[in-house]
Design an enzyme around this catalytic site. Structure first.
Site, PDB file in Angstrom:
ATOM      1  N   HIS A   1      -3.733  -5.264   0.348  1.00 47.42           N
ATOM      2  CA  HIS A   1      -3.217  -5.777   1.625  1.00 47.42           C
ATOM      3  C   HIS A   1      -3.246  -7.304   1.645  1.00 47.42           C
ATOM      4  O   HIS A   1      -4.282  -7.904   1.945  1.00 47.42           O
ATOM      5  CB  HIS A   1      -4.039  -5.218   2.793  1.00 47.42           C
ATOM      6  CG  HIS A   1      -3.804  -3.766   3.037  1.00 47.42           C
ATOM      7  ND1 HIS A   1      -2.793  -3.307   3.848  1.00 47.42           N
ATOM      8  CD2 HIS A   1      -4.425  -2.665   2.536  1.00 47.42           C
ATOM      9  CE1 HIS A   1      -2.809  -1.984   3.864  1.00 47.42           C
ATOM     10  NE2 HIS A   1      -3.785  -1.571   3.072  1.00 47.42           N
TER      11      HIS A   1
ATOM     12  N   GLU B   1      -1.958  -9.204   3.803  1.00 46.52           N
ATOM     13  CA  GLU B   1      -1.916  -9.726   5.173  1.00 46.52           C
ATOM     14  C   GLU B   1      -3.293  -9.955   5.787  1.00 46.52           C
ATOM     15  O   GLU B   1      -3.419 -10.664   6.791  1.00 46.52           O
ATOM     16  CB  GLU B   1      -1.102  -8.783   6.078  1.00 46.52           C
ATOM     17  CG  GLU B   1      -1.731  -7.437   6.367  1.00 46.52           C
ATOM     18  CD  GLU B   1      -1.471  -6.368   5.310  1.00 46.52           C
ATOM     19  OE1 GLU B   1      -1.631  -5.184   5.621  1.00 46.52           O
ATOM     20  OE2 GLU B   1      -1.113  -6.725   4.170  1.00 46.52           O
TER      21      GLU B   1
ATOM     22  N   CYS C   1       0.839  -1.203   0.000  1.00 44.87           N
ATOM     23  CA  CYS C   1       0.000   0.000   0.000  1.00 44.87           C
ATOM     24  C   CYS C   1       0.878   1.259   0.000  1.00 44.87           C
ATOM     25  O   CYS C   1       1.557   1.537  -0.982  1.00 44.87           O
ATOM     26  CB  CYS C   1      -0.974  -0.025   1.183  1.00 44.87           C
ATOM     27  SG  CYS C   1      -2.357   1.124   0.992  1.00 44.87           S
TER      28      CYS C   1
END
Length: 511
Positions: free
Chosen positions: A169, A171, A82
């Site tokens: 993202h 994660e 990001c």
């Protein structure tokens, strides 16, 4: 320890700890450092790879956080996430612009599967976006390797220099292939071997503690919570009878909890344990107190007094054990401030107890890793998988003044609720559940007689990180059974309510 290391440079993103946890879950050790860490500090860590986190800033802001430019010349693989991707592009000669349409939430994405980052991943998938700016011109040597309907450059790579960036993202759980993408970075790009295992951590810790302590005395404040329990057993494995644990039982624990702590640590592990039954003392201090913050302060201060009195009976100790874990270290800013934060982990004890040095055996672990260590050490699951429980205990689940009668009522009702949740097989699905004795009384009818008794609230939530939470959709038949048992088995409760508020706006605890 000589584990392979991934460094996570923190640019203020809300998911920084989650990124680190995902790397650890892939059996690769990692540490989080501030974005402005010196190049010498980074080099001294000898990382196999570096990850830039997201962050709330814009790279176009002159005051935006930036890392040392030399990090790109180290020849170490870097993954920017990001803001991290935008920063990499901006610092290496690309351009970033504000998007006409902000992307937030789950979106469709197309991957170029010839990229090592997306190798073995289906071309079409979904991902989680949360950005206002985007890369519109790539730095020299970079190519685009993913796009979405509203983000023409959703991922970039410079294969020669092993520099990668993703606008989304990977994660978070909302990116289905996120773990695969991170694994590609860790194993295919950085060349990690996956040498981070709890068994080797335990072995190293025991040897390290043994070497550090020698034949000196060690003291530990044992609460029965996950962190202090695992820390105590780990240190005991290293130094045996040189360790003394003091368990201050303030009379505000859940049903049978104090006895379980004594049973497990004294009998199962043969740890030298002093249990101080101080219920009357704490309840006396809490008389007439209704403000939750005053309750917390009184209990914290009294805990220190009791612990100090018991510690003086033992005499001089050289080491004090604390259950500091890695999120405490990260949140304190990483570095010297981390020690200051850790002092408050057991209520400021180091300021009152005469000792030479602190031992923090869990300092490098996340909570899920602490639980894994606990299981490896043979600590019962009831303790290792224990839910979050406030330090002041049931005192902050009794609304208003705390009395022995109220605590006993709540303790019995809470036990029934927890027992029925477990019987229904929901104890691992619901992240936290407990009862609250409200300060409200209401009229009821029991056995043809009018009653005027307490209203009990039940609280149960599901959450990933406890930062936000949803109320748990417990089946009606389970709630009905809980309600029937409590009003029939616990005196002075005639009404049960179920809290269906999310966090935010509410907090998980009532006080």
């Amino acid at each position: 320890m000589n584990n392979e290391l991934i460094l996570v440079l923190d640019f203020g993103g809300q998911y920084n700890q989650l990124i680190a946890r995902r790397v650890r879950e892939a059996n690769v050790y990692c540490e989080v450092l501030p974005y402005n860490s010196s190049i010498d500090k980074i080099k001294s860590k000898n990382p196999k790879g570096i990850i830039f986190t997201g962050g709330p800033a814009s790279v176009l802001d002159p005051k935006a956080p930036i890392c040392d430019r030399e990090v790109f010349e180290l020849g170490i693989p870097i993954l920017g996430i990001c803001y991290g991707m935008q920063l990499m592009s901006h610092m290496l000669g690309g351009t970033v612009e504000k998007a006409e349409q902000r992307e937030y939430g789950k979106v469709n994405i197309t991957f170029d599967t010839s990229s090592m980052l997306f190798e073995g991943i289906e071309k079409e998938s979904t991902c989680w976006m949360s950005h206002t700016y985007y890369v519109n011109n790539l730095p020299e040597g970079f190519v685009k390797c993913a796009d979405t309907p509203n983000c023409p450059v959703a991922a970039i790579e410079n294969r020669e220099k092993k520099l990668y960036g993703v606008q989304f993202h990977p994660e978070v759980v909302h990116t289905p292939k996120g773990r695969d993408i991170l694994n590609n970075f860790l194993y295919k790009i950085c060349g990690c071997s996956g040498d981070w295992k709890m068994a080797s951590f335990i072995e190293h810790s025991i040897n390290s503690i043994r070497e550090k302590v020698g034949d000196k005395k060690v003291l530990c404040a044992l609460s029965g919570g996950v962190d202090s329990s695992v820390a105590a057993v780990l240190v005991h494995k290293a130094v045996g009878k040189q360790l003394t644990c003091i368990f201050v039982d303030h009379g505000l624990l859940r049903k049978y909890e104090g006895d379980q702590v004594e049973e497990v640590f004294k009998k199962q592990f043969d740890i030298s344990l002093i249990r101080v039954n101080a219920e009357d003392r704490f309840l006396e201090k809490l008389k007439g107190v209704t403000d939750p913050e005053r309750k917390r302060k009184i209990i914290g201060e009294e805990f220190i007094r009791v612990f100090e009195e018991e510690a003086k009976k033992i005499g001089t100790v050289d080491f004090l054990v604390q259950g500091t874990i890695y999120p405490d270290v990260i949140e304190s800013g990483v570095g010297d401030a981390a020690v200051i934060k850790s002092h408050h982990n057991v209520g400021g004890l180091p300021d009152y107890i005469d000792f030479k040095e602190i031992i923090e055996p869990l300092r490098s672990l996340f909570k899920d890793e602490v639980r894994k260590v606990g299981i490896e050490l043979g600590i019962p699951e009831d303790i290792v998988m224990r839910q979050p429980f406030p330090g002041p205990g049931l005192a902050v689940r009794v609304i208003g003044e705390v009395t022995k009668e109220k605590v006993d009522i709540l303790r019995d009702a809470d036990y029934i609720f927890r027992e029925e949740i477990k019987n229904a097989g929901l104890d691992r699905e619901i992240n936290q559940y407990f009862a609250v004795l409200t300060g409200m009384r209401s009229v009821g009818v029991m056995g043809d007689e009018r009653t005027y008794d307490y209203t009990l609230a039940l609280r149960a939530v599901t959450t990933i990180d406890f930062m936000t939470a949803d109320w748990a959709k417990i089946p009606y038949d389970v709630l009905e059974k809980v309600s029937n048992r409590i009003v029939n088995e616990v005196k002075h409760i005639n009404r049960i309510v179920y809290d269906i508020t999310t966090k935010p706006p509410a907090t998980i605890e009532w006080e």
